[in-house]
Design a protein around this motif. Structure first.
Motif, mmCIF file in Angstrom:
data_model
loop_
_atom_site.group_PDB
_atom_site.id
_atom_site.type_symbol
_atom_site.label_atom_id
_atom_site.label_comp_id
_atom_site.label_asym_id
_atom_site.label_seq_id
_atom_site.Cartn_x
_atom_site.Cartn_y
_atom_site.Cartn_z
ATOM 1 N N MET A 1 0.846 -1.171 0.000
ATOM 2 C CA MET A 1 0.000 0.000 0.000
ATOM 3 C C MET A 1 0.891 1.232 0.000
ATOM 4 N N PRO A 2 0.483 2.269 -0.663
ATOM 5 C CA PRO A 2 1.314 3.467 -0.739
ATOM 6 C C PRO A 2 1.400 4.173 0.621
ATOM 7 N N MET A 3 2.524 4.824 0.836
ATOM 8 C CA MET A 3 2.751 5.552 2.078
ATOM 9 C C MET A 3 1.962 6.860 2.047
ATOM 10 N N SER A 4 1.290 7.181 3.148
ATOM 11 C CA SER A 4 0.535 8.431 3.216
ATOM 12 C C SER A 4 1.498 9.614 3.250
ATOM 13 N N PRO A 5 1.046 10.783 2.810
ATOM 14 C CA PRO A 5 1.902 11.973 2.889
ATOM 15 C C PRO A 5 2.359 12.265 4.323
ATOM 16 N N TYR A 6 1.500 12.007 5.295
ATOM 17 C CA TYR A 6 1.856 12.236 6.697
ATOM 18 C C TYR A 6 3.031 11.344 7.118
ATOM 19 N N VAL A 7 2.928 10.037 6.829
ATOM 20 C CA VAL A 7 4.001 9.116 7.207
ATOM 21 C C VAL A 7 5.267 9.435 6.413
ATOM 22 N N ARG A 8 5.111 9.811 5.154
ATOM 23 C CA ARG A 8 6.273 10.184 4.349
ATOM 24 C C ARG A 8 7.026 11.361 4.991
ATOM 25 N N SER A 9 6.269 12.353 5.508
ATOM 26 C CA SER A 9 6.913 13.506 6.150
ATOM 27 C C SER A 9 7.627 13.090 7.433
ATOM 28 N N LEU A 10 7.061 12.136 8.179
ATOM 29 C CA LEU A 10 7.743 11.628 9.380
ATOM 30 C C LEU A 10 9.014 10.881 8.998
ATOM 31 N N ARG A 11 8.934 10.084 7.962
ATOM 32 C CA ARG A 11 10.094 9.304 7.523
ATOM 33 C C ARG A 11 11.245 10.209 7.094
ATOM 34 N N GLU A 12 10.923 11.361 6.534
ATOM 35 C CA GLU A 12 11.973 12.310 6.149
ATOM 36 C C GLU A 12 12.758 12.780 7.368
ATOM 37 N N ARG A 13 12.118 12.769 8.531
ATOM 38 C CA ARG A 13 12.757 13.235 9.764
ATOM 39 C C ARG A 13 13.437 12.116 10.549
ATOM 40 N N LEU A 21 2.106 3.886 15.058
ATOM 41 C CA LEU A 21 1.065 4.501 14.237
ATOM 42 C C LEU A 21 -0.325 3.955 14.581
ATOM 43 N N PRO A 22 -1.329 4.845 14.609
ATOM 44 C CA PRO A 22 -2.698 4.395 14.848
ATOM 45 C C PRO A 22 -3.303 3.800 13.584
ATOM 46 N N GLY A 49 -8.422 -2.738 6.491
ATOM 47 C CA GLY A 49 -8.108 -1.649 7.405
ATOM 48 C C GLY A 49 -6.955 -0.820 6.903
ATOM 49 N N GLY A 50 -6.489 0.066 7.768
ATOM 50 C CA GLY A 50 -5.379 0.929 7.397
ATOM 51 C C GLY A 50 -5.127 1.974 8.462
ATOM 52 N N GLY A 51 -4.409 3.011 8.086
ATOM 53 C CA GLY A 51 -3.995 4.040 9.019
ATOM 54 C C GLY A 51 -5.018 5.139 9.214
ATOM 55 N N VAL A 52 -4.971 5.725 10.394
ATOM 56 C CA VAL A 52 -5.770 6.911 10.707
ATOM 57 C C VAL A 52 -4.956 8.123 10.278
ATOM 58 N N GLU A 53 -5.542 8.976 9.473
ATOM 59 C CA GLU A 53 -4.854 10.173 8.990
ATOM 60 C C GLU A 53 -5.053 11.337 9.960
ATOM 61 N N PRO A 54 -4.137 12.317 9.972
ATOM 62 C CA PRO A 54 -4.297 13.491 10.836
ATOM 63 C C PRO A 54 -5.651 14.168 10.594
ATOM 64 N N GLY A 55 -6.318 14.529 11.686
ATOM 65 C CA GLY A 55 -7.609 15.200 11.600
ATOM 66 C C GLY A 55 -8.784 14.272 11.383
ATOM 67 N N GLU A 56 -8.545 12.979 11.344
ATOM 68 C CA GLU A 56 -9.582 11.986 11.062
ATOM 69 C C GLU A 56 -9.894 11.211 12.340
ATOM 70 N N THR A 57 -11.168 10.958 12.610
ATOM 71 C CA THR A 57 -11.521 10.103 13.737
ATOM 72 C C THR A 57 -11.352 8.644 13.320
ATOM 73 N N PRO A 58 -11.189 7.746 14.285
ATOM 74 C CA PRO A 58 -11.120 6.333 13.920
ATOM 75 C C PRO A 58 -12.364 5.854 13.166
ATOM 76 N N HIS A 59 -13.552 6.357 13.541
ATOM 77 C CA HIS A 59 -14.773 5.990 12.815
ATOM 78 C C HIS A 59 -14.689 6.414 11.353
ATOM 79 N N GLU A 60 -14.237 7.626 11.120
ATOM 80 C CA GLU A 60 -14.080 8.113 9.744
ATOM 81 C C GLU A 60 -13.042 7.292 8.997
ATOM 82 N N ALA A 61 -11.959 6.934 9.686
ATOM 83 C CA ALA A 61 -10.881 6.185 9.041
ATOM 84 C C ALA A 61 -11.325 4.796 8.605
ATOM 85 N N VAL A 62 -12.050 4.078 9.460
ATOM 86 C CA VAL A 62 -12.456 2.722 9.076
ATOM 87 C C VAL A 62 -13.478 2.781 7.939
#
Length: 149
Positions: A1-13, A21-22, A49-62
């Motif tokens: 699965m492709p890496m989310s932009p959020y995780v990509r930004s963390l990986r850069e650091r 990760l949630p 399933g998958g990852g919860v993105e910033p600003g997203e509730t777990p309900h929205e994510a699933v």
């Protein structure tokens, strides 16, 4: 699965260091059978399933993950449990280390055809709990399925 932009930004650091990760997991059931999906990247069966993105509730994510992977909007039920630990830790082929904490939700699907996300999934199938034991699978799903009894 492709890496989310959020995780990509963390990986850069942090490079390949461990990230906690949630995540969310959809437990989709029809009587005594569970819907599993065979993942393209690992060739293993798992729950959707998958990852919860910033600003997203777990309900929205699933709900988003089920829609993205199966092409249908689920009806969400109860939280079945929260899971983590060694079985949810992985090292990806590029060396990235991840430990997931996933919230499992009971989900029901509308009576309609599924449209699989072919970049992530090879196929889906309905399996009884005993059938699952014979599959090449992510072992952590056993604990989640056992908790649904």
């Amino acid at each position: 699965m492709p890496m989310s932009p959020y995780v990509r930004s963390l990986r850069e650091r942090v490079g390949h260091d461990l990230l906690l990760l949630p995540g969310v997991t959809a437990v989709i059931r029809d009587s005594d059978r569970f819907l599993l999906a065979r993942q393209r990247d690992t060739d293993r069966w798992s729950l959707v399933g998958g990852g919860v993105e910033p600003g997203e509730t777990p309900h929205e994510a699933v709900a988003r993950e089920v829609l993205e992977e199966l092409g249908v909007t689920p009806e969400l039920g109860a939280i079945l449990g929260v899971y983590g630990g060694p079985l949810l830790e992985t090292v990806y082929p590029n060396g990235d280390r991840v430990a997931y904490i996933t919230t499992a939700f009971e989900c029901r699907l509308p009576n309609t055809a599924l449209t699989l996300e072919s970049a992530e999934l090879l196929e889906t199938g309905w399996f009884t709990r005993s059938d699952v034991d014979g599959l090449v699978r992510h072992e952590w799903i056993d604990t989640v399925l056992d908790d649904t009894r």
